[in-house]
Design a protein around this motif. Sequence first.
Motif, short mmCIF file in Angstrom:
data_model
loop_
_atom_site.label_atom_id
_atom_site.label_comp_id
_atom_site.label_asym_id
_atom_site.label_seq_id
_atom_site.Cartn_x
_atom_site.Cartn_y
_atom_site.Cartn_z
N VAL A 140 -9.71 -16.83 7.67
CA VAL A 140 -9.15 -15.63 7.04
C VAL A 140 -7.67 -15.50 7.39
N LEU A 141 -6.84 -15.31 6.38
CA LEU A 141 -5.41 -15.05 6.59
C LEU A 141 -5.20 -13.54 6.54
N TRP A 142 -4.84 -12.96 7.68
CA TRP A 142 -4.62 -11.52 7.80
C TRP A 142 -3.14 -11.24 7.55
N THR A 143 -2.81 -10.38 6.57
CA THR A 143 -1.42 -10.13 6.21
C THR A 143 -1.10 -8.64 6.26
N ASP A 237 -4.14 -5.19 2.65
CA ASP A 237 -4.68 -3.83 2.65
C ASP A 237 -4.63 -3.24 1.24
N ASN A 238 -4.91 -1.95 1.14
CA ASN A 238 -5.04 -1.31 -0.18
C ASN A 238 -3.78 -0.59 -0.62
N SER A 247 -1.34 -7.16 -9.64
CA SER A 247 -1.34 -8.04 -8.47
C SER A 247 -2.64 -8.82 -8.35
N THR A 248 -3.76 -8.15 -8.63
CA THR A 248 -5.05 -8.82 -8.55
C THR A 248 -5.15 -9.96 -9.55
N PRO A 265 -11.61 -1.95 3.43
CA PRO A 265 -12.00 -0.54 3.46
C PRO A 265 -10.78 0.37 3.61
N PRO A 266 -10.86 1.62 3.16
CA PRO A 266 -9.71 2.53 3.25
C PRO A 266 -9.44 2.98 4.68
#
Length: 338
Positions: A140-143, A237-238, A247-248, A265-266
């Motif tokens: 997983v790449l966490w950004t 994130d959201n 973007s999606t 999640p929010p």
Amino acid sequence: MGQKKDLTGSEKSKIVRYLAEGCSSLKIAKLLKRDHRTIKRFIQNSQQGRKKRVEKPRRKITAHELRKVKRAAAKMPLATSLAIFQSCNITGVPKSTRCAILRDMAKVRKAERRPPLNKTHKLKRQDWAKKYLKTGFSKVLWTDEIRVSLDGPDGWARGWIGKGQRAPVRLRRQQGGGGVLVWAGIIKDELVGPFRVEDGVKLNSQSYCQFLEDTFFKQWYRKKSASFKKNMIFMQDNAPSHASKYSTAWLARKGIKEEKLMTWPPCSPDLNPIENLWSIIKCEIYKEGKQYTSLNSVWEAVVAAARNVDGEQIKTLTESMDGRLLSVLAKKGGYIGR
């Protein structure tokens, strides 16, 4: 089957997966060839969200050392308790003891901030934890992005001040004197970036995608193997510029879609390990209340601080995800801290 030997990150990940498959702690101990008590202790500590405190004998401070600490606190306003004691060559003193000593001669204030979580948020956090319980987080790449200002965040220019001493004068500028928007990612034991967003650019859907194209995709992602790209999961994130339809769809054209794009999640910065990386970098660039005079100088400080973060520190952050998921479920979606 040694009882005292610490579990490795790989063993901890296997324990979480076996739990998700319905295995008992005894069966897991046999599969991993580890002591049953070691397995049970890890599960209990993960659900509690904190490690068991180990009591250590307190170091006694002499009257001479106490006078040195008092002088150092007067000479080093806004410094941490550790920095004050290190300047006096006093080692082996736990933080609780240092703070207890300093409270008699100084004061400090610190605000605690948490995102608001309502019932819906908590349910979504639980659903997210259940969905990714069997995920191998090494892929997983966490950004995330962060804005660093010339003066540092509000409340960071606080520290121990000796009684009778005046706080040093700081520059007072609107909005912290301006700042630089920085994007980075972490995966396994690797840091991606940091990359600087061009000054004056507001990140909407279009500019965000163009930024990823010019930095992340061209400078890092395209150098990776086909097998790596096939398995990598992209986390963001959201924020509106991230979660928009534009973007999606743009990320989908790049091959990052469906299960390769992590749902988020929010109100959950506590679940993103890169937030801890930002804390490490900010502590370094703003230590002792440091301020900057230009955007380039603060950006150079960010780059230098990022270079000093080694792979083991990053690996510790990414391997913490199994424990975070268990804590979210144990707290029924509640805030778990960082």
